[in-house]
Design an enzyme around this catalytic site. Structure first.
Site, short mmCIF file in Angstrom:
data_model
loop_
_atom_site.label_atom_id
_atom_site.label_comp_id
_atom_site.label_asym_id
_atom_site.label_seq_id
_atom_site.Cartn_x
_atom_site.Cartn_y
_atom_site.Cartn_z
N PRO A 291 37.48 136.64 20.91
CA PRO A 291 36.62 137.27 21.71
C PRO A 291 35.33 137.69 21.09
CG PRO A 291 38.80 137.77 21.81
CD PRO A 291 38.65 136.93 20.57
N CYS A 292 34.25 137.43 21.44
CA CYS A 292 32.87 137.67 21.09
C CYS A 292 32.52 138.97 20.91
CB CYS A 292 31.86 136.83 21.99
SG CYS A 292 31.56 137.42 23.50
N GLN A 293 33.23 139.85 21.88
CA GLN A 293 32.76 141.33 21.82
C GLN A 293 32.73 142.01 20.41
OE1 GLN A 293 34.81 139.84 23.69
NE2 GLN A 293 34.71 140.75 25.74
N TYR B 278 31.88 140.45 17.68
CA TYR B 278 30.58 140.20 16.74
C TYR B 278 29.34 140.44 17.77
CZ TYR B 278 34.48 137.91 14.49
OH TYR B 278 35.81 137.40 13.79
N SER B 279 29.57 140.93 18.85
CA SER B 279 27.95 140.83 19.58
C SER B 279 27.17 142.10 19.12
CB SER B 279 28.50 141.16 21.12
OG SER B 279 28.90 142.32 21.58
#
Length: 421
Positions: A123-125, A127-128
């Site tokens: 899930p990219c959250q 690293y966002s």
């Protein structure tokens, strides 16, 4: 769809945007692992589409899209072994052994000798950049988010199945998360288990998608195989953003449509398989808005197109009576119009979990946020892609996905190496 003899596993699959590119390229899916219930159901529905297409029974799929049969009746038409490739589980130290067992069973039952490719990204959250900016307001600070360690789970799949190549995708912010240490650790783990790797920042607009969307794509290959990072030619969409929207019915807030406004879609939509003659229009439903929202939308659109200056509305410049948010110092460009008159729109889809409220249709006569179908098209999903779950989940699934057109080009380039070497 003809298969190319190659197989793949999709980790953290989401709604299947990356997987869609590999299926279009002819790969055989071994497993799609996704923890979100609605996204997993979307993949099941997509599997039903491909199975019925192969059986030349797509009429049944279209009946489902029209609401003439329910989901249970649709899935009854698909063999259980096909639906079992969707594993609705969280990937964690507690579940990974059981997931391995399920994948091993699938490999045995389908008589697949080798996993050729593993694809996906956590899930990219975690690293966002946006997520990190909001970390101080979160219950769990970003640096303590366990999702930062999910790349270790990905590497365990590499160790277990030893695919010849893999594709790891994530947001550009992964390079700077934890001061860059997370990205260094990720690459170190991948090399440690026997892979040569290369990370590159790729942009969806260079793959013909009408959206500027940067992703970090790491491609890895087993040491000694002689594979390499694919070389991608820049593909121009040769279209304006409005070309992928203008065959859809004009809607006002709260309205919906299940019919196309014109018989034939734009050349761009036809060429890239976004709309086909037999498609059924779904998810073209406009969100209801307050009079206050509509007035803000009108101002946003007018400012963007005024004298072609392409100026963004700043929240603080609104009349006081239109301001309802307490936050007046950050996220001031929260209302954004889709750039219909440009070659591509900017990365507006990464946060569609907000129900698309701030991504405004470029037609000032419609004064509304974009529909789920319009969001899907901007991400290059074909119209026959059906998203399960409530509207907020549908937007989140689309917003977090890799554009299928981008995914297919990646799949095709890997295929050239895997088949010819």
């Amino acid at each position: 769809m003809e298969t190319n003899g190659l197989s793949y596993i999709d980790l953290f699959a989401g709604a299947g945007g990356l997987s869609e590119g590999f299926m279009q390229s002819g790969y055989q899916s071994v497993a799609h692992i996704e923890m979100n219930e609605y996204a997993a159901k979307t993949i099941e529905t997509r599997i039903a589409y491909y199975y019925l297409k192969k059986q030349k029974r797509l009429r049944k799929y279209y009946q489902y899209e029209r609401g003439e049969i329910n989901r249970e009746e649709l899935l009854e038409l698909v063999p259980e072994e096909e639906l079992n490739t969707v594993i609705n589980e969280e990937i964690s130290p507690k579940t990974i052994k059981g997931i391995f067992q399920r994948i091993d069973t699938i490999l045995y039952e389908k008589e697949i000798q080798k996993v050729d490719v593993i694809i996906g990204g956590p899930p990219c959250q975690a690293y966002s950049l946006v997520g990190r900016a909001q970390s101080s307001h979160m219950i769990i600070p970003m640096e303590e988010d366990l999702r930062n360690e999910l790349y270790k789970m990905y590497v365990q799949f590499l160790t277990k199945y030893q695919p010849r190549m893999f594709v790891f995708e994530n947001v550009a912010g992964i390079k700077t998360a934890r001061g860059g240490q997370a990205f260094k650790n990720l690459q170190s783990y991948m090399r440690r288990v026997g892979y040569e790797i290369e990370p590159h920042e790729l942009n969806a607009k260079d793959f013909g998608v009408l959206q500027s969307r940067k992703r970090i794509i790491i491609v890895g290959w087993l040491k000694g195989t002689g594979y390499e990072y694919p070389s991608f030619d820049i593909i121009s969409g040769n279209a304006k953003v409005e070309d992928v929207l203008n065959d859809l019915d004009i809607l006002h807030p709260g309205e919906s449509s299940s019919e196309y406004s014109v018989i034939e879609a734009s050349k761009y939509a036809r060429k890239n398989g976004i709309r086909r003659k037999s498609d059924v229009l779904t998810h073209h439903v406009a969100r209801p808005h307050t009079e206050q929202d509509i007035e803000i939308y009108k101002r946003t659109i007018d400012l963007w197109f005024h004298n072609q200056q392409h100026e963004r509305l700043k929240y603080d410049n609104l009349p006081e009576e239109l301001k309802t948010h307490r936050n007046r110092t950050s996220f001031v460009d929260r209302f954004k119009v889709v750039e219909g008159d440009m070659d591509y729109c900017h990365t507006i889809l990464a946060h569609l979990s907000k129900d698309g409220h701030y991504f405004i249709h470029p037609d000032i006569n419609q004064h509304r946020s974009i529909t789920v179908r319009e969001a899907a098209r901007l991400q290059s999903f074909p119209d026959n892609y059906f998203f399960e779950g409530p509207r907020t989940s549908q937007f989140a699934q689309i917003g977090n996905a890799v554009p299928p057109m981008m995914a297919k080009e990646i799949a095709d380039k890997l295929k050239e190496q895997l088949i010819n070497r």
